[in-house]
Scaffold this motif. Structure first.
Motif, PDB file in Angstrom:
ATOM      1  N   LYS A 102      -2.413   4.759  -4.655  1.00  0.00           N
ATOM      2  CA  LYS A 102      -1.965   3.956  -5.893  1.00  0.00           C
ATOM      3  C   LYS A 102      -3.032   3.404  -5.763  1.00  0.00           C
ATOM      4  O   LYS A 102      -2.885   2.203  -7.429  1.00  0.00           O
ATOM      5  N   THR A 151      -0.043  -2.104  -4.579  1.00  0.00           N
ATOM      6  CA  THR A 151       0.336  -1.367  -3.141  1.00  0.00           C
ATOM      7  C   THR A 151       1.153  -2.647  -2.034  1.00  0.00           C
ATOM      8  O   THR A 151       0.868  -3.903  -2.463  1.00  0.00           O
ATOM      9  N   GLN A 198      -1.988   1.477  -8.950  1.00  0.00           N
ATOM     10  CA  GLN A 198      -0.487   0.557  -8.940  1.00  0.00           C
ATOM     11  C   GLN A 198      -0.747  -0.303  -7.999  1.00  0.00           C
ATOM     12  O   GLN A 198      -1.643  -0.080  -7.010  1.00  0.00           O
ATOM     13  N   ASP A 255      -0.733   7.259  -0.337  1.00  0.00           N
ATOM     14  CA  ASP A 255      -0.585   6.030  -1.255  1.00  0.00           C
ATOM     15  C   ASP A 255      -1.894   5.117  -1.052  1.00  0.00           C
ATOM     16  O   ASP A 255      -1.742   4.714  -1.771  1.00  0.00           O
TER      17      ASP A 255
END
Length: 265
Positions: free
Chosen positions: A224, A231, A229, A220
């Motif tokens: 991300k 984190t 997105q 991720d």
């Protein structure tokens, strides 16, 4: 730090700085592997693209997810997972596969690990073309935090380097571990939010999977940011702890066992 570990650390840093050496070897590996092919390593990228398009669409339908939101997450997750899995699989066999060179050429063992990781990075960069294509087809909002993919990638590579060194040394001594690694990676794949997302398990008894899964955390840190997105700061802390821990453990293994590998092969 003991003198043995200082010597090992000095050797690793000295070899890591010789990018022209292991970088050239990695390029030669890819050139030889795909000699006489038209598009070379892009064959792997095309195979991955077919997997993303077919499997991603099927799972989006099964999980009743919007394809335009599910597919980018699945695609980037699978691309990063491919880097992780291929590096760990090849890393576990790196010294055994390079046994003829290790016994014939007096070069530091870390060169073989660096060469393998560089080769997988080059293939990973080919796979990133799919992210660009996917953005053109299913655009998502771009945000400045995309640049965080760079430190996330550095953390991931640090963890992979340490893990590959450990696994390579262990498998050189105990060959059965290599088979266990392949089986274990298949198990971890299904426990990592790639074909499913975290929202699907939130509030259930399986929510802890994403919290204790080191692979999910490291994955991720790259996925991300690439998808713009946010984190979680806790992920950065955990990812850094995993990477530093694996790097220190890998250094300890390398310092202790690097002189014995030639006798195990």
């Amino acid at each position: 730090m003991s003198s043995r570990m200082r010597g090992a650390a000095t050797e690793i840093v000295a070899q890591a700085l010789q990018f022209d050496r292991w970088g050239t070897l990695a390029l030669m590996d890819i050139s030889l592997r795909y000699r006489r092919t038209v598009i070379g390593p892009l064959w792997i990228t095309l195979t991955l693209a077919a997997t993303i398009g077919s499997v991603g669409t099927v799972y989006a339908t099964l999980f009743k997810q919007d394809v335009s939101s599910f597919l980018p997450s699945f695609a980037v997750g699978l691309i990063v997972w491919t880097l992780i899995a291929s590096t760990l699989q090849e890393g576990s066999n790196i010294f055994v596969a390079s046994g003829h060179l290790i016994k014939a050429v007096p070069a530091p063992l870390v060169v073989h690990v660096l060469q393998m990781i560089a080769r997988n990075i080059i293939i990973f960069l080919h796979h990133l073309l799919l992210v660009i294509v996917l953005y053109v087809v299913m655009p998502w909002q771009l945000h400045w935090n995309m640049v965080l993919a760079i430190p996330g990638f550095v953390i991931l590579l640090t963890a992979l380097f340490g893990a590959s060194t450990i696994l390579g040394l262990l498998c050189a001594r105990y060959r059965d571990i290599g088979t266990a690694i392949v089986s274990g990676l298949q198990f971890i794949f299904f426990l990592t939010p790639i074909i499913w997302n975290e929202d699907a398990v939130n509030g259930t008894a399986f929510a802890w999977l994403t919290k204790v899964n080191a692979v999910a955390t490291l994955l991720d840190l790259v996925r991300k940011p690439l998808l713009s997105q946010p984190t979680d700061p806790a992920q950065w802390l955990l990812g850094s702890i995993y990477a530093i821990g694996l790097a220190i453990l890998g250094l300890n293994f390398y310092a202790r066992y690097r002189h014995r590998v030639a006798y195990w092969l």
